[in-house]
Design an enzyme around this catalytic site. Sequence first.
Site, PDB file in Angstrom:
ATOM      1  N   LYS A  67       0.872  -1.182   0.000  1.00 46.44           N
ATOM      2  CA  LYS A  67       0.000   0.000   0.000  1.00 46.44           C
ATOM      3  C   LYS A  67       0.897   1.215   0.000  1.00 46.44           C
ATOM      4  CE  LYS A  67      -2.448   1.716   3.582  1.00 46.44           C
ATOM      5  NZ  LYS A  67      -3.591   1.888   4.512  1.00 46.44           N
ATOM      6  N   ARG A 110     -10.479  -1.802   6.878  1.00 44.35           N
ATOM      7  CA  ARG A 110      -9.584  -2.803   7.472  1.00 44.35           C
ATOM      8  C   ARG A 110      -9.198  -2.424   8.897  1.00 44.35           C
ATOM      9  NH1 ARG A 110      -4.837   0.015   8.935  1.00 44.35           N
ATOM     10  NH2 ARG A 110      -3.124  -0.299   7.483  1.00 44.35           N
ATOM     11  N   HIS A 137     -12.932  10.945  11.498  1.00 43.76           N
ATOM     12  CA  HIS A 137     -13.418  10.180  10.343  1.00 43.76           C
ATOM     13  C   HIS A 137     -13.509   8.685  10.655  1.00 43.76           C
ATOM     14  CE1 HIS A 137     -13.695   8.884   6.175  1.00 43.76           C
ATOM     15  NE2 HIS A 137     -12.644   8.104   6.355  1.00 43.76           N
ATOM     16  N   GLN A 138     -12.475   8.139  11.279  1.00 38.80           N
ATOM     17  CA  GLN A 138     -12.371   6.694  11.474  1.00 38.80           C
ATOM     18  C   GLN A 138     -13.338   6.175  12.552  1.00 38.80           C
ATOM     19  OE1 GLN A 138     -10.256   4.798   9.466  1.00 38.80           O
ATOM     20  NE2 GLN A 138     -11.229   3.071  10.496  1.00 38.80           N
ATOM     21  N   ASN A 159     -14.334  12.997  23.459  1.00 34.50           N
ATOM     22  CA  ASN A 159     -13.347  13.467  22.487  1.00 34.50           C
ATOM     23  C   ASN A 159     -12.738  14.762  22.984  1.00 34.50           C
ATOM     24  OD1 ASN A 159     -12.043  13.075  19.920  1.00 34.50           O
ATOM     25  ND2 ASN A 159     -13.125  14.902  19.210  1.00 34.50           N
ATOM     26  N   SER A 199      -5.634  11.058  17.351  1.00 36.76           N
ATOM     27  CA  SER A 199      -4.265  11.392  16.937  1.00 36.76           C
ATOM     28  C   SER A 199      -3.472  11.930  18.120  1.00 36.76           C
ATOM     29  CB  SER A 199      -4.306  12.457  15.836  1.00 36.76           C
ATOM     30  OG  SER A 199      -5.139  12.042  14.796  1.00 36.76           O
ATOM     31  N   MET A 219      -6.490   1.996  18.723  1.00 34.51           N
ATOM     32  CA  MET A 219      -6.366   1.981  17.265  1.00 34.51           C
ATOM     33  C   MET A 219      -5.708   3.235  16.701  1.00 34.51           C
ATOM     34  SD  MET A 219      -7.627  -0.956  16.873  1.00 34.51           S
ATOM     35  CE  MET A 219      -7.424  -1.004  15.110  1.00 34.51           C
ATOM     36  N   THR A 221      -2.848   4.897  17.741  1.00 36.89           N
ATOM     37  CA  THR A 221      -1.389   5.034  17.810  1.00 36.89           C
ATOM     38  C   THR A 221      -0.721   4.147  16.770  1.00 36.89           C
ATOM     39  OG1 THR A 221      -1.516   5.611  20.131  1.00 36.89           O
ATOM     40  CG2 THR A 221       0.613   4.826  19.334  1.00 36.89           C
TER      41      THR A 221
END
Length: 321
Positions: A67, A110, A137-138, A159, A199, A219, A221
Amino acid sequence: MIIVPEKEIAGLIGRQESFDAVESVFAAMAGGAAYNFPVIREAIGHADALYGFKSGFDRSSLALGLKSGGYWPGNMAKGLTNHQSTVFLFDADTGKAKAVVGGNLLTALRTAAASAVSIKHLARKDAKVLGMIGAGHQSAFQMRAAVEQRDFEKVLGWNLHPEMLVRLEETANELGLPYESVDLARLGAEADVIISITSSFDPILMEEHVSPGTHIACMGTDTKGKQEVDVALVAKAKLFTDEIAQSATIGECQHAVASGIVSEDNIIEIGAVINGNHPGRTSQSDITLFDGTGVGLQDLAVASAAVDLAIQKGVAIEVDF
Ligand code: NAD
């Protein structure tokens, strides 16, 4: 050679196919049939971009490739996604280029599949409350994939930037689940499963926040220096990951390993649990932590599935190459 454009991906591959592809490749990694090559990531000195490659080979599925992807911070102003990814697959018998596949949606699918696989294999069967840390977004992808693994009755969210929490509320509503924005103390006390997808470069979730029996999927890091979870919490948890080398260097475990509190021997590849070679959670009170660092083989697995589906559905573009 086959081309599967980004615009076709959503109509081809969904959560179940992504889950199956990622679960199989994690199993192949732990069984020794699949391995990732060293990751390249460079600041290219143009457009403030970070660019790199994740690659590998799975001898069981014969997925071979890479990728190519990165982050272009100025893209949003051009109406484009800042993260840009493309997957290249090669014929493992001849080395000939086999496919070029749009990788943006596949990356989201994924990554969500990885935390869902961890919930399937590590969370308590009676988990009812899902805690979400992160609302970018994720986060919506992670939530949708997570709720398919247990009978969740409620979603709690936190958040750093509260104005983004609306995404979690809307996603929970879409899934028919009650939602509440809460502080970290309540999230940690009530959630049976916690997904962190931020992030952050500083710990958010602390040891004292988390109750016995919780499963945490870290998820966000995926780079040196990032951190979402307190080192003391990492040290207390039973540790699982996609790949130990990445976990110890760019994943959530990097800080605990660097400080010597945790060694690589304490971290188990989740594929060993999938393969039945490790028991995973052994008690209702274990705190399990999955360090989802994101490996190239996940990308190759979902891209291969997308190519097969594109051929089946007649939307693959074939070119002479
Ligand atoms: P995004 O930019 O849409 O959202 C970023 C999220 O992080 C938001 O919730 C934001 O409020 C939060 N955030 C930003 N700066 C922060 C800080 N300093 N402290 C705490 N929180 C902060 O990004 P996204 O697409 O949702 O991705 C989230 C993270 O997941 C990114 O860091 C990305 O690199 C990572 N990621 C990991 C994988 C993997 O395989 N492990 C795959 C994709 C993305």
